[in-house]
Design an enzyme around this catalytic site. Sequence first.
Site, short mmCIF file in Angstrom:
data_model
loop_
_atom_site.label_atom_id
_atom_site.label_comp_id
_atom_site.label_asym_id
_atom_site.label_seq_id
_atom_site.Cartn_x
_atom_site.Cartn_y
_atom_site.Cartn_z
CG HIS A 58 4.43 -14.60 -54.58
ND1 HIS A 58 3.26 -14.20 -54.02
CD2 HIS A 58 5.39 -14.39 -53.66
CE1 HIS A 58 3.50 -13.79 -52.80
NE2 HIS A 58 4.78 -13.88 -52.55
NE ARG A 75 -10.79 -18.67 -48.53
CZ ARG A 75 -11.29 -19.25 -49.62
NH1 ARG A 75 -11.26 -18.61 -50.77
NH2 ARG A 75 -11.79 -20.47 -49.56
CD GLU A 105 -15.10 -22.79 -41.72
OE1 GLU A 105 -14.48 -23.09 -42.74
OE2 GLU A 105 -14.93 -21.70 -41.13
CG ASP A 136 -11.78 -25.68 -42.90
OD1 ASP A 136 -10.74 -26.37 -42.87
OD2 ASP A 136 -11.76 -24.44 -42.94
CB CYS A 166 -18.40 -19.57 -49.36
SG CYS A 166 -18.12 -19.90 -47.62
C1 PEP Z 1 -14.12 -23.55 -46.34
O1 PEP Z 1 -13.58 -24.06 -45.35
O2 PEP Z 1 -14.87 -24.19 -47.12
C2 PEP Z 1 -13.90 -22.14 -46.67
C3 PEP Z 1 -14.58 -21.55 -47.64
O3 PEP Z 1 -12.97 -21.46 -45.97
P1 PEP Z 1 -11.38 -21.60 -46.20
O4 PEP Z 1 -11.16 -22.39 -47.47
O5 PEP Z 1 -10.88 -20.22 -46.26
O6 PEP Z 1 -10.96 -22.36 -44.98
MG MG Z 2 -12.70 -22.83 -43.82
#
Ligand code: PEP
Ligand code: MG
Length: 570
Positions: free
Chosen positions: A189, A296, A431, A455, A502
């Site tokens: 945190h 998210r 992903e 991912d 992203c």
């Molecule tokens: C990703 O996997 O690139 C992504 C943007 O999602 P997260 O990091 O939330 O898994």
């Molecule tokens: Mg992801």
Amino acid sequence: MSQHIKGVGAAPGLNIGQAIWWRKEKPVVETRSISDTDAEVEKLNQAIEKAREQIQELRSIASQRMSDEEAAVFDAHLAFLDDPGFTGEMKNRIQSKKQNAESICQEVTDEMSQLMASLDDEYMQARADDIRDVGTRLLLILSGKQPFDPSLLKPGHVVIAEELTPSDTAQFPEGISGMVTERGSKTAHAAIMARTLGIPAVLGLGEAIRQIEDGDIIVLDGDQGTIQINPDKETEAAIRQQIKKQNEAREQALKEAKADAYTADGKRIQVFANIGSLNDVDIALKNHAEGVGLFRTEFLYLENDHWPDEEEQYDAYAKVLKAFGDRPVVIRTLDIGGDKDLPYAELPKEENPFLGHRAIRFCLSNPDIFKTQLRALLRASVHGNLWIMFPMIENLAEIRQAKALLDECKNELKNEDISFAENIPVGIMVEIPAAAINADLLAPEVDFMSIGTNDLTQYTLAADRGNEKVAHLYDAAHPAVLRLVKMTCDAAEKAGIVVGMCGELAGDTAMTEALIGLGLHELSMSAGTIPEVKQKVRQTDSEKAKELAAGLLSQKDGDQVRRFIQEQKS
Ligand code: PEP
Ligand code: MG
């Protein structure tokens, strides 16, 4: 002698300042037998009430200086004061073991925090910090000790501590230059608060931190995760110069960022923000995000002690949509499992959670939970420009099932006379390697795709994104990952749909030109990097970028990719 010490870069920025130790008195606790257990419980009750007053005060400071989101940490602290498993357990043990309140308080705090810290789950580990924070507060009160006096902190100080809790950081005055700790991680945190307050932070430096003395000059680099103690005069002057230049360049980039991003030859590239809570909206707008490429939604679930209902979710989504007006806001449906567990959901333990029952897989087999979110999204859609995105899509059937549930929700709302926007774009995250390889089969079913390189990289390279032992293998710029990015972009082009990115790679300014060359239309990232990425977009010629991208695909590894990019520049 100046030396570099490596820790974890928890909040970005280069800065310099004077060290001040945030010393925490640790009460020495003796175990004593007592006969009047009721009086001892009463002593504990009074300490609890005093702690409650202190935490309420901190809560109001945090909500003035930060946001309700940050202040909510203290709600968790207040809840622990009434938790039967925590203070309730202390009272039971005072009665049964006939021991003094201090020793029981320490015993229960240690047990509970160690139990939570041992769970392989970042969220529960953060709760362990909260428990320790509350337990130490109670102990200090019980033993009549004074905590550190925050009025000793002055602008320009770098705060040094074994560990900093949210209660500590909430009391920082304006103008603190940085924070440096022995223990702590990016997800603590305190790290989150440092990012919110814009204070560079290097955490988890280990015992090396003990050589720092009050008054030492500390250089901290929150991007690299390093500190330097007492640099020589020449180095110090050079660093001050670098900080000045960095601040000027950043200010310039921020000024220019007001305009939408086009390449030098006029191709529009949308530069969006990733947000993880309502608290990030302001920062995204200040950095001139042209929309949100990834919202998210997990925070709604992680920061709760129950499944968030339709109304709670509707409120959150509506707020973000209103804040961005007619700019697109891509809201991703729930992505739990993997590294994100929910304490109240009692999800069964899995051998390989990242390959398991997470994200869309969980949602499709729990339609009630999924539909609550979809209904909330649809209802909120009237407040802005909503795009809905499904995470961890691996095959066509999943897209069709998810869309069918969305249609079911639309029908329900129609029957209930509740309005929602027409033509909400529906897209998927790419992903999983299979989704990238089969992107040509998936693209015709959706309105947009967004590549999640965090991912995608771990699955393509079989390197856990959170495991330091394989961190040398984890590289989103690996040509195998870039080839999958290219396949996805080509499929999007053929289907005539928007393709964005992203994952963290989208915010890597060294890769901006290459990503445009690979065919991305939209890049979404942490808000802080938006101005620099927009600058890179403006410096890019899209035809030259295509040549660069083609050259990258025949490189052998991520290092070669980066070297190749450097060579093309020089
Ligand atoms: C990703 O996997 O690139 C992504 C943007 O999602 P997260 O990091 O939330 O898994
Ligand atoms: Mg992801």
